[in-house]
Design a protein around this motif. Structure first.
Motif, short mmCIF file in Angstrom:
data_model
loop_
_atom_site.label_atom_id
_atom_site.label_comp_id
_atom_site.label_asym_id
_atom_site.label_seq_id
_atom_site.Cartn_x
_atom_site.Cartn_y
_atom_site.Cartn_z
N PRO A 74 0.81 -1.22 0.00
CA PRO A 74 0.00 0.00 0.00
C PRO A 74 0.84 1.27 0.00
N ARG A 75 2.02 1.24 0.63
CA ARG A 75 2.83 2.46 0.69
C ARG A 75 3.24 2.91 -0.72
N PHE A 76 3.49 1.96 -1.62
CA PHE A 76 3.86 2.36 -2.98
C PHE A 76 2.74 3.19 -3.61
N ILE A 77 1.51 2.71 -3.50
CA ILE A 77 0.37 3.43 -4.09
C ILE A 77 0.24 4.81 -3.47
N GLN A 78 0.33 4.89 -2.15
CA GLN A 78 0.18 6.18 -1.48
C GLN A 78 1.30 7.15 -1.85
N LEU A 79 2.51 6.66 -1.94
CA LEU A 79 3.63 7.53 -2.29
C LEU A 79 3.56 7.99 -3.73
N TYR A 80 3.21 7.08 -4.63
CA TYR A 80 3.14 7.45 -6.05
C TYR A 80 2.09 8.54 -6.28
N PHE A 81 0.87 8.28 -5.84
CA PHE A 81 -0.20 9.25 -6.10
C PHE A 81 -0.06 10.48 -5.19
N GLY A 82 0.47 10.29 -3.99
CA GLY A 82 0.69 11.44 -3.11
C GLY A 82 1.70 12.40 -3.70
N ALA A 83 2.75 11.88 -4.31
CA ALA A 83 3.73 12.74 -4.97
C ALA A 83 3.08 13.53 -6.10
N MET A 84 2.22 12.87 -6.88
CA MET A 84 1.53 13.57 -7.97
C MET A 84 0.65 14.68 -7.43
N VAL A 85 -0.13 14.36 -6.39
CA VAL A 85 -1.03 15.37 -5.81
C VAL A 85 -0.24 16.56 -5.29
N ALA A 86 0.96 16.31 -4.77
CA ALA A 86 1.80 17.39 -4.23
C ALA A 86 2.45 18.23 -5.32
N GLY A 87 2.26 17.86 -6.58
CA GLY A 87 2.90 18.60 -7.66
C GLY A 87 4.30 18.13 -7.96
N ALA A 88 4.72 17.02 -7.35
CA ALA A 88 6.03 16.46 -7.61
C ALA A 88 5.94 15.41 -8.72
N VAL A 89 7.10 14.92 -9.14
CA VAL A 89 7.18 13.92 -10.21
C VAL A 89 7.69 12.62 -9.60
N PRO A 90 6.84 11.60 -9.44
CA PRO A 90 7.30 10.33 -8.87
C PRO A 90 8.24 9.60 -9.81
N VAL A 91 9.24 8.94 -9.22
CA VAL A 91 10.19 8.12 -9.97
C VAL A 91 10.16 6.72 -9.36
N PRO A 92 9.27 5.83 -9.82
CA PRO A 92 9.17 4.49 -9.23
C PRO A 92 10.43 3.68 -9.50
#
Length: 556
Positions: A74-92
């Motif tokens: 679950p942390r992966f999902i929260q971090l990926y979409f949370g980064a997007m919501v924050a205006g950041a660019v996730p790098v999985p």
């Protein structure tokens, strides 16, 4: 434009679910034993909002990159979409695999961090100490729980996705991984095209064992169902390898309908699961098994269908597909309710820019990869970029709204991949009856007496001789002035290897042919199972591969 204005202008259907989570659907993660850890979309959304707030409070600004190193969970999902919501660019980014050489992992991670230039690396507490010594300074390593715990899970007013949805690093099968810049509109377009192709409804559950860090598993089996808030069943690759039957229960017992995997997955199921293991299961609702990431073998498909069809699987659920990171993910796919097809192909007569050598007597068969998805155009061109008619072999070119924006932070003298026109893929193929047939990577081919020998053709010959694809690969190139084919086989059965030598010798006629028998784990592979042929070729040229048998098909 300030944050509030940008939120209004840049709101995305990719993150709408974070603000309006569905209360009656969940993502289930395979736990120890046979248990599942269920996370509602409401719970996941709250965590994603906490991540967004935590990243902003830690100084993350619009457009900053954030490297995410998390196992399936679950942390992966929260971090990926949370980064997007924050205006950041996730790098999985994939975490180190169990037993993996940390020297090689550290080198790959340093390369990725150097290209991504992140504000921070976020990972689990279990990995934080390990990564702290591997991540180049001065990039900080933050624990995921710390990012989430200090934040208010409110609605995050004024925050919205950056122009880029993510940096998606290539698999590294042909060269060092490169960070593909995936714009938000490109990801939106590809998710919409996949959903339309599969006729996805919110009530259609998906199940997957693919890594969550790269295109097929990330976009096809995670982002697309999460954005639509469908029920989702997720196993790690290691759990699937240990127990493919547990994965099958997602469909035969729990009612999942959609999935994707490389050919290796079909082979593993057919090899490890016995018919009696499936008693009581019903696969009649299983609508789509997308098969991609590598050339699709007829044998693997037939064995998979033969095992599951008596328990309700419709053969039309097998959907061969073609895609690549530079086009976000999916490019073509077989339409639903259409039976997969193959064409007879003579690999000894393939010529780039020439007609397809269809030859029933040759015994080879190539499975089609379907038709272009909505909004995508596929063409075959010759060396001069001129479009070729159907049934002519050339280079695959792709155009459409899913094309990405080149490579991130490449050196000044490198090919940045940015383009104003169509994407030239580097893959060889042809169109037949409107369907795309993919032959393989042009970079993994060699010219022999005027024809084009592709690594995938030799590997198909090995498979037909009974050598499993996950235990072999083929390297092609020039050694001095001689075209050379190197067959690397892990833990080969001597009788099958002997039979394969004659068959492969006919396919590679005119090239020097070298057989190398090695131990299990010698062949380096990407997270999607593709062999890193160029890397292994370089090892071969240094003499570090033990040659057990070698002969020249054409010593003159």
């Amino acid at each position: 434009m300030d944050g509030q204005d940008r939120a209004a202008a840049a709101g995305s259907p990719l993150t709408d679910w974070v603000h309006r989570p569905r209360p009656d659907a969940a993502v289930r993660f395979a736990g120890p034993g046979d248990g599942w850890d269920e996370w509602s979309y409401e719970r996941l959304a709250e965590g994603a909002r906490r991540v967004a707030a935590g990243l902003r409070s830690a100084g993350t600004a619009d457009g900053d990159t954030v490297v995410i190193v998390e196992p399936t969970g679950p942390r992966f999902i929260q971090l990926y979409f949370g980064a997007m919501v924050a205006g950041a660019v996730p790098v999985p980014t994939a975490p180190p695999a169990f037993g993996q050489d940390l020297t090689g992992y550290a080198r790959a991670l340093a390369h990725l961090v150097g290209r991504a230039a992140p504000r921070m690396v976020v990972t689990s507490a279990a990995l934080a100490g390990q990564l702290a010594g591997l991540v180049p300074q001065p990039v900080p390593v933050r624990v995921d729980d710390d990012v989430i715990a200090t934040a208010d899970p409110g609605p995050c007013p004024g925050w919205a996705p950056a122009e880029l949805a993510m940096l998606q690093f290539t698999s590294g099968s042909t060269r060092a991984p490169r960070g593909v810049r995936v714009p938000v509109p490109a990801l939106e377009a590809n998710v919409a095209a996949i959903a339309q192709w599969l006729r996805m409804r919110p009530e259609d559950p998906t199940a997957s064992w693919l890594p969550m860090h790269h295109d097929m598993g990330l976009i096809g089996c995670l982002i697309t169902p999460v954005v639509r808030q469908s029920d989702l069943w997720l196993l790690s690759p290691e759990q699937f390898v240990r127990s493919p039957l547990r994965y099958l229960r997602c469909f035969g017992v729990h009612g999942a309908r959609l999935t994707a995997m490389p050919t290796f997955g079909l082979e593993h199921v057919a090899r490890k699961v016995r018919p009696q293991d499936l008693e009581g299961m019903d696969f009649s609702a299983w609508r789509a098994v997308i098969v991609g990431a590598e050339r699709v073998g007829t044998g693997a498909v037939e064995r998979f269908v033969r095992l599951l069809a008596p328990y309700g699987l419709d053969p039309r659920a097998i959907l061969p597909a073609y895609g690549l990171a530079e086009a976000t993910l999916a490019v073509t796919g077989l339409p639903l309710d259409e039976l997969w097809t193959s064409v007879p192909l003579d690999p000894r007569r393939v010529v780039l820019d020439g007609p397809v050598p269809l030859a029933p007597e040759a015994g080879g068969a190539l499975v089609g990869s379907g038709r272009p998805l909505d909004g995508i155009r596929v063409a075959i061109v010759d060396r001069d970029g001129r479009e070729l008619p159907e049934d002519h072999v050339g280079e695959i070119v792709v155009d459409g709204p899913c094309l990405t924006d080149g490579y991130h932070n490449e050196p000044p003298d490198a090919d940045t991949g940015r383009r104003d026109g169509p994407l030239v893929t580097g893959d060889a193929g042809f169109l037949h009856d409107g369907q795309l047939f993919v032959l393989g990577r042009i970079g993994d081919s060699v010219k022999v007496r005027g024809r084009t020998l592709l690594a995938e053709d030799v590997e198909a010959a090995l498979e037909s001789a009974g050598l499993p694809r996950h235990r072999q690969t083929v390297l092609l190139g020039m050694r001095g002035d001689r075209p050379t084919a190197v067959v690397v086989v892990e833990q080969a059965d001597p009788l099958r290897l002997e039979a394969a030598q004659g068959l492969v010798g006919r396919v590679t006629e005119g090239a020097d042919l070298v057989f190398v028998r090695t131990g299990v784990g010698t062949i380096p592979r990407t997270t999607s199972g593709k062999p890193k042929r160029r890397e292994l070729w370089r090892i071969f040229l240094t003499g570090q591969l033990t040659t057990a048998a070698a002969h020249s098909e054409d010593p003159s």
